[in-house]
Each structure stands twice: as structure tokens, then as C-alpha cells.
Design a protein around this motif. Sequence first.
Motif, PDB file in Angstrom:
ATOM      1  N   ILE A  65      -0.322  -4.953  -9.267  1.00 31.04           N
ATOM      2  CA  ILE A  65       0.467  -3.813  -8.786  1.00 31.04           C
ATOM      3  C   ILE A  65       0.533  -2.712  -9.834  1.00 31.04           C
ATOM      4  O   ILE A  65       0.334  -1.531  -9.522  1.00 31.04           O
ATOM      5  CB  ILE A  65       1.897  -4.270  -8.413  1.00 31.04           C
ATOM      6  CG1 ILE A  65       1.869  -5.225  -7.237  1.00 31.04           C
ATOM      7  CG2 ILE A  65       2.786  -3.077  -8.112  1.00 31.04           C
ATOM      8  CD1 ILE A  65       1.575  -4.583  -5.922  1.00 31.04           C
ATOM      9  N   VAL A  73       2.904   1.514  -3.403  1.00 32.47           N
ATOM     10  CA  VAL A  73       2.068   2.006  -4.507  1.00 32.47           C
ATOM     11  C   VAL A  73       1.824   3.499  -4.345  1.00 32.47           C
ATOM     12  O   VAL A  73       1.909   4.264  -5.311  1.00 32.47           O
ATOM     13  CB  VAL A  73       0.736   1.226  -4.583  1.00 32.47           C
ATOM     14  CG1 VAL A  73      -0.261   1.900  -5.511  1.00 32.47           C
ATOM     15  CG2 VAL A  73       0.988  -0.206  -5.031  1.00 32.47           C
ATOM     16  N   ALA A  84      -5.405   7.645  -5.111  1.00 30.24           N
ATOM     17  CA  ALA A  84      -6.067   6.360  -5.336  1.00 30.24           C
ATOM     18  C   ALA A  84      -7.535   6.431  -4.939  1.00 30.24           C
ATOM     19  O   ALA A  84      -8.406   5.886  -5.634  1.00 30.24           O
ATOM     20  CB  ALA A  84      -5.352   5.261  -4.561  1.00 30.24           C
ATOM     21  N   SER A 127      -2.705  -0.920 -10.094  1.00 30.80           N
ATOM     22  CA  SER A 127      -2.896  -0.072  -8.913  1.00 30.80           C
ATOM     23  C   SER A 127      -2.067   1.200  -9.000  1.00 30.80           C
ATOM     24  O   SER A 127      -2.535   2.282  -8.633  1.00 30.80           O
ATOM     25  CB  SER A 127      -2.505  -0.842  -7.650  1.00 30.80           C
ATOM     26  OG  SER A 127      -3.337  -1.949  -7.467  1.00 30.80           O
ATOM     27  N   PHE A 159       0.829  -1.196   0.000  1.00 31.76           N
ATOM     28  CA  PHE A 159       0.000   0.000   0.000  1.00 31.76           C
ATOM     29  C   PHE A 159       0.870   1.256   0.000  1.00 31.76           C
ATOM     30  O   PHE A 159       0.661   2.184  -0.788  1.00 31.76           O
ATOM     31  CB  PHE A 159      -0.906  -0.055   1.237  1.00 31.76           C
ATOM     32  CG  PHE A 159      -2.010   0.942   1.288  1.00 31.76           C
ATOM     33  CD1 PHE A 159      -3.073   0.881   0.412  1.00 31.76           C
ATOM     34  CD2 PHE A 159      -2.009   1.935   2.254  1.00 31.76           C
ATOM     35  CE1 PHE A 159      -4.105   1.792   0.479  1.00 31.76           C
ATOM     36  CE2 PHE A 159      -3.034   2.853   2.329  1.00 31.76           C
ATOM     37  CZ  PHE A 159      -4.083   2.774   1.430  1.00 31.76           C
ATOM     38  N   GLY A 206     -10.589   6.053  -7.485  1.00 30.06           N
ATOM     39  CA  GLY A 206     -11.598   5.035  -7.193  1.00 30.06           C
ATOM     40  C   GLY A 206     -13.011   5.579  -7.260  1.00 30.06           C
ATOM     41  O   GLY A 206     -13.960   4.851  -7.534  1.00 30.06           O
ATOM     42  N   HIS A 216      -3.702   3.456 -11.599  1.00 30.08           N
ATOM     43  CA  HIS A 216      -4.943   3.985 -11.019  1.00 30.08           C
ATOM     44  C   HIS A 216      -4.645   5.114 -10.040  1.00 30.08           C
ATOM     45  O   HIS A 216      -5.224   6.203 -10.121  1.00 30.08           O
ATOM     46  CB  HIS A 216      -5.659   2.820 -10.327  1.00 30.08           C
ATOM     47  CG  HIS A 216      -7.046   3.105  -9.915  1.00 30.08           C
ATOM     48  ND1 HIS A 216      -7.364   3.470  -8.633  1.00 30.08           N
ATOM     49  CD2 HIS A 216      -8.213   3.058 -10.595  1.00 30.08           C
ATOM     50  CE1 HIS A 216      -8.670   3.640  -8.538  1.00 30.08           C
ATOM     51  NE2 HIS A 216      -9.205   3.401  -9.725  1.00 30.08           N
ATOM     52  N   ALA A 217      -3.717   4.869  -9.117  1.00 35.24           N
ATOM     53  CA  ALA A 217      -3.374   5.876  -8.113  1.00 35.24           C
ATOM     54  C   ALA A 217      -2.690   7.082  -8.742  1.00 35.24           C
ATOM     55  O   ALA A 217      -2.896   8.216  -8.295  1.00 35.24           O
ATOM     56  CB  ALA A 217      -2.475   5.253  -7.043  1.00 35.24           C
ATOM     57  N   GLY A 269      -6.224  -5.198 -12.676  1.00 34.10           N
ATOM     58  CA  GLY A 269      -5.721  -5.359 -11.319  1.00 34.10           C
ATOM     59  C   GLY A 269      -4.218  -5.524 -11.281  1.00 34.10           C
ATOM     60  O   GLY A 269      -3.516  -5.311 -12.262  1.00 34.10           O
TER      61      GLY A 269
END
Length: 84
Positions: free
Chosen positions: A60, A12, A42, A63, A9, A46, A66-67, A58
Motif C-alpha cells: 500500500i 490509494v 498512478a 502504491s 484502489f 506506471g 507511486h501514485a 510493492g
Amino acid sequence: MGIQALVVFLFVGAIAGWLAGLIMKGNGFGLLGNIVVGIVGAFIAGFVLPMVGIVIGGGIIGSIIHATIGAVILLFLIRVVRRA
């Protein structure tokens, strides 16, 4: 949340914040600032991306992408508010 999940977490968040700083031509915010920008980004992504119909895979890499998108949105909004 286990220690492994927490480390991923934070990793990322740090990478996403750093990439967003590069994209937005900033100087970066240091490690802690990049983590915060990435994590908040993130959450923003989202919320926003599903509303406009964008779905990112999906894993790493997904993510981080996305973030990073959310962090760029966050940095753009901060820049707009500072100019106003």
C-alpha cells in the motif's frame, strides 16, 4: 476486481491526490477530484518511472508513493498548460 480491491484502489487514489495537492501547494480538489488525480497519476507514474529506471516497492505504501509521484507530474503539467 472484488469490492475490497476497489476500496483499496479508491483509497490509494484519494491519498495520492491529496498528497500531490499538498506538495504542489494547491487547495485540493475535493474527495472525488483527489481520487481522479491520484488514479490518473498512478497510470502516468506506471508509464514514466520505469522509463527512467525508478522502481518502487510493492504494498500500500509503495502504491501511494507511486501514485503520488505521478499525480505531482500530472498537476505540474496542468499548471504548465494553464500558463501557456
